[in-house]
Every structure is written in structure tokens, then in C-alpha cells.
Motif scaffolding. Structure first.
Motif, PDB file in Angstrom:
ATOM      1  N   UNK A   1       0.747  -1.270  -0.063  1.00  2.34           N
ATOM      2  CA  UNK A   1      -0.062  -0.002   0.067  1.00  2.34           C
ATOM      3  C   UNK A   1       1.083   1.283   0.065  1.00  2.34           C
ATOM      4  N   UNK A   2       0.424   2.437  -0.907  1.00  2.00           N
ATOM      5  CA  UNK A   2       1.012   3.474  -0.745  1.00  2.00           C
ATOM      6  C   UNK A   2       0.217   4.537   0.035  1.00  2.00           C
ATOM      7  N   UNK A   3       0.556   5.357   0.686  1.00  2.00           N
ATOM      8  CA  UNK A   3       0.062   6.065   1.941  1.00  2.00           C
ATOM      9  C   UNK A   3      -0.781   6.998   0.706  1.00  2.00           C
ATOM     10  N   UNK A   4      -0.333   7.775  -0.411  1.00  2.00           N
ATOM     11  CA  UNK A   4      -1.095   8.659  -1.110  1.00  2.00           C
ATOM     12  C   UNK A   4      -2.054   8.154  -1.833  1.00  2.00           C
ATOM     13  N   UNK A   5      -1.899   6.918  -2.173  1.00  2.00           N
ATOM     14  CA  UNK A   5      -3.110   5.950  -2.951  1.00  2.00           C
ATOM     15  C   UNK A   5      -4.443   5.840  -1.951  1.00  2.00           C
ATOM     16  N   UNK A   6      -4.026   5.243  -0.779  1.00  2.00           N
ATOM     17  CA  UNK A   6      -5.030   5.071   0.143  1.00  2.00           C
ATOM     18  C   UNK A   6      -5.961   6.627   0.270  1.00  2.00           C
ATOM     19  N   UNK A   7      -5.027   7.582   0.749  1.00  2.00           N
ATOM     20  CA  UNK A   7      -5.574   8.655   0.943  1.00  2.00           C
ATOM     21  C   UNK A   7      -6.523   9.402  -0.088  1.00  2.00           C
ATOM     22  N   UNK A   8      -5.942   9.269  -1.510  1.00  2.00           N
ATOM     23  CA  UNK A   8      -6.855   9.843  -2.535  1.00  2.00           C
ATOM     24  C   UNK A   8      -8.001   8.916  -2.771  1.00  2.00           C
ATOM     25  N   UNK A   9      -7.699   7.618  -2.431  1.00  3.20           N
ATOM     26  CA  UNK A   9      -9.174   6.585  -2.564  1.00  3.20           C
ATOM     27  C   UNK A   9     -10.196   7.062  -1.584  1.00  3.20           C
ATOM     28  N   UNK A  10      -9.513   7.354  -0.449  1.00  2.00           N
ATOM     29  CA  UNK A  10     -10.514   7.802   0.946  1.00  2.00           C
ATOM     30  C   UNK A  10     -11.461   8.785   0.254  1.00  2.00           C
ATOM     31  N   UNK A  11     -10.691   9.767  -0.131  1.00  3.75           N
ATOM     32  CA  UNK A  11     -10.956  11.317  -0.590  1.00  3.75           C
ATOM     33  C   UNK A  11     -12.030  11.045  -1.690  1.00  3.75           C
ATOM     34  N   UNK A  12     -11.753  10.067  -2.833  1.00  5.42           N
ATOM     35  CA  UNK A  12     -12.645   9.971  -3.736  1.00  5.42           C
ATOM     36  C   UNK A  12     -13.849   9.208  -3.336  1.00  5.42           C
ATOM     37  N   UNK A  13     -14.000   8.356  -2.235  1.00  7.87           N
ATOM     38  CA  UNK A  13     -14.899   7.841  -1.834  1.00  7.87           C
ATOM     39  C   UNK A  13     -15.894   8.581  -0.911  1.00  7.87           C
ATOM     40  N   UNK A  14     -15.312   9.597  -0.395  1.00  6.85           N
ATOM     41  CA  UNK A  14     -16.044  10.428   0.675  1.00  6.85           C
ATOM     42  C   UNK A  14     -16.603  11.341  -0.346  1.00  6.85           C
ATOM     43  N   UNK A  15     -16.206  11.918  -1.401  1.00 11.76           N
ATOM     44  CA  UNK A  15     -16.612  12.796  -2.482  1.00 11.76           C
ATOM     45  C   UNK A  15     -18.055  12.093  -3.028  1.00 11.76           C
ATOM     46  N   UNK A  16     -17.818  10.688  -3.576  1.00 10.82           N
ATOM     47  CA  UNK A  16     -18.891  10.038  -3.972  1.00 10.82           C
ATOM     48  C   UNK A  16     -20.070   9.893  -3.114  1.00 10.82           C
ATOM     49  N   UNK A  17     -19.871   9.722  -1.716  1.00 10.91           N
ATOM     50  CA  UNK A  17     -20.994   9.701  -0.698  1.00 10.91           C
ATOM     51  C   UNK A  17     -21.696  10.970  -0.702  1.00 10.91           C
ATOM     52  N   UNK A  18     -21.012  12.073  -0.705  1.00 11.85           N
ATOM     53  CA  UNK A  18     -21.638  13.400  -0.707  1.00 11.85           C
ATOM     54  C   UNK A  18     -22.436  13.652  -1.872  1.00 11.85           C
ATOM     55  N   UNK A  19     -21.745  13.117  -3.062  1.00 15.82           N
ATOM     56  CA  UNK A  19     -22.887  13.447  -4.184  1.00 15.82           C
ATOM     57  C   UNK A  19     -23.910  12.442  -4.337  1.00 15.82           C
ATOM     58  N   UNK A  20     -23.809  11.320  -3.699  1.00 15.98           N
ATOM     59  CA  UNK A  20     -25.147  10.383  -3.616  1.00 15.98           C
ATOM     60  C   UNK A  20     -26.175  11.018  -2.514  1.00 15.98           C
ATOM     61  N   UNK A  21     -25.712  11.617  -1.391  1.00 16.74           N
ATOM     62  CA  UNK A  21     -26.426  12.310  -0.494  1.00 16.74           C
ATOM     63  C   UNK A  21     -27.194  13.469  -1.025  1.00 16.74           C
ATOM     64  N   UNK A  22     -26.366  14.260  -1.876  1.00 17.04           N
ATOM     65  CA  UNK A  22     -27.098  15.447  -2.455  1.00 17.04           C
ATOM     66  C   UNK A  22     -28.190  15.183  -3.354  1.00 17.04           C
TER      67      UNK A  22
END
Length: 182
Positions: free
Chosen positions: A98-119
Motif C-alpha cells: 500500500x502507498x499512503x497517497x493512494x490510500x488517502x486519494x481513494x478515501x477522498x474519492x469515496x467521501x466525495x462520491x458519498x457526498x454526491x449520492x447524499x445530494x
């Protein structure tokens, strides 16, 4: 912000992922070492992301995914050999090492997708029950009869009052009915 559960069979792995996420501003982050712990934590939360390994002492990731509430997304961290031939539907997979930046960018992408679904969910029109539809029809009929409005004018009036007062159409219709019957 959504809750994050770090779930790995080795406590050290769960703690390391938790530390990385906390260091980068993600709170709250819970650490779990079994599928049962994840499910118990998920029950007390109202949605979030589960960052997990492939296997726990009590279940594998696919089973955990099926048992998780739909308000949770899953990020699987494992070697591609383990997840490439498995059913990973509903999961996002990151390969080891695991690369830390990949983990963080993937988490960020998932959180953004959650926000879009919620909206998107918030902007979808709500389905009304038969009683609610009946209330709105009655309010429109009273406005049409009493104020000589057309049906579209009466409906627009109810909508405008609803928006101005910050109430639902049903609540506004109920207020109109009670005011007219005073």
C-alpha cells in the motif's frame, strides 16, 4: 464527516491504518480486528467507510460486505491475487504493498462520491402517501373554490407558501385547510 472503520485481522495493521488516517485529518476512525467488531461498530454509526483486509478470524471480506448496512462503503486492501478472482462487487480494491497517497486519494474519492449520492438523494422528489396527496388535493380544491384560482394556480400557491415558510407541501396544505375552516 463520515466515520471510517479500519478492520484488519492483525491489530498492528488496523492501528497503522488508523494512525495514517488520523494523521491526515480523518476523524473518527475506529480500529477493529474481526468482522463481528466491524458489524457492531457499524450498527452504532450512521454510515461511513470500512477500510479492511481480505480475511478475518470469523469471516472474509465478501461476507462482511453482504452483512454491512448499505450506508457503508468498503475499501479492500489486499494483494491482487486474493481479490482478482473473487466477487468484489460493491468494493473498491487497493493492492498491496500500500502507498499512503493512494490510500488517502481513494478515501477522498469515496467521501466525495458519498457526498454526491447524499445530494442527489436530497434533490429527488419525495413519494407521498395517499393521505398526503388527499390533503394537497383538498387544499387545492378549497383555494380554487374560495379564491377562484385555477388548479395550477392553487398548486403554485401551495408550493410558494411551502418554500416561503420552509415547510413541506403536506404541512402547508394542512395549514391552508385549517385556516380556511376557522
Amino acid at each position: 464527516m463520515a466515520s471510517i472503520i479500519a478492520a484488519f485481522s492483525k491489530p498492528q495493521d488496523a492501528g497503522n491504518i488508523r494512525a495514517i488516517l488520523r494523521k491526515n485529518g480523518y476523524e473518527p476512525v475506529f480500529a477493529c480486528t474481526s468482522g463481528a467488531q466491524v458489524l457492531a461498530a457499524a450498527e452504532s454509526l450512521n454510515g461511513g467507510i470500512v477500510v479492511c483486509g481480505f480475511r478475518f478470524e470469523d469471516m472474509v471480506c465478501e461476507e462482511l460486505r453482504r452483512l454491512l448496512p448499505s450506508s457503508f462503503d468498503m475499501l479492500l486492501i489486499a494483494s491482487p491475487a486474493k481479490w482478482s478472482k473473487r466477487d468484489t462487487e460493491g468494493m473498491i480494491c487497493l493492492s498491496m504493498p500500500l502507498k499512503v497517497h493512494e490510500l488517502l486519494s481513494t478515501i477522498e474519492m469515496m467521501l466525495e462520491a458519498r457526498k454526491r449520492r447524499k445530494r442527489r438523494k436530497r434533490t429527488r422528489p419525495q413519494k407521498r402517501s395517499a393521505e398526503e396527496k388527499e390533503l394537497i388535493l383538498k387544499a387545492k380544491a378549497l383555494l380554487m373554490e374560495r379564491n377562484t384560482m385555477t388548479e395550477p394556480e392553487a398548486y403554485r400557491y401551495i408550493q410558494k407558501c411551502s418554500m416561503d415558510n420552509g415547510t413541506s407541501l403536506t404541512e402547508t396544505a394542512q395549514m391552508i385547510i385549517s385556516l380556511i375552516h376557522m
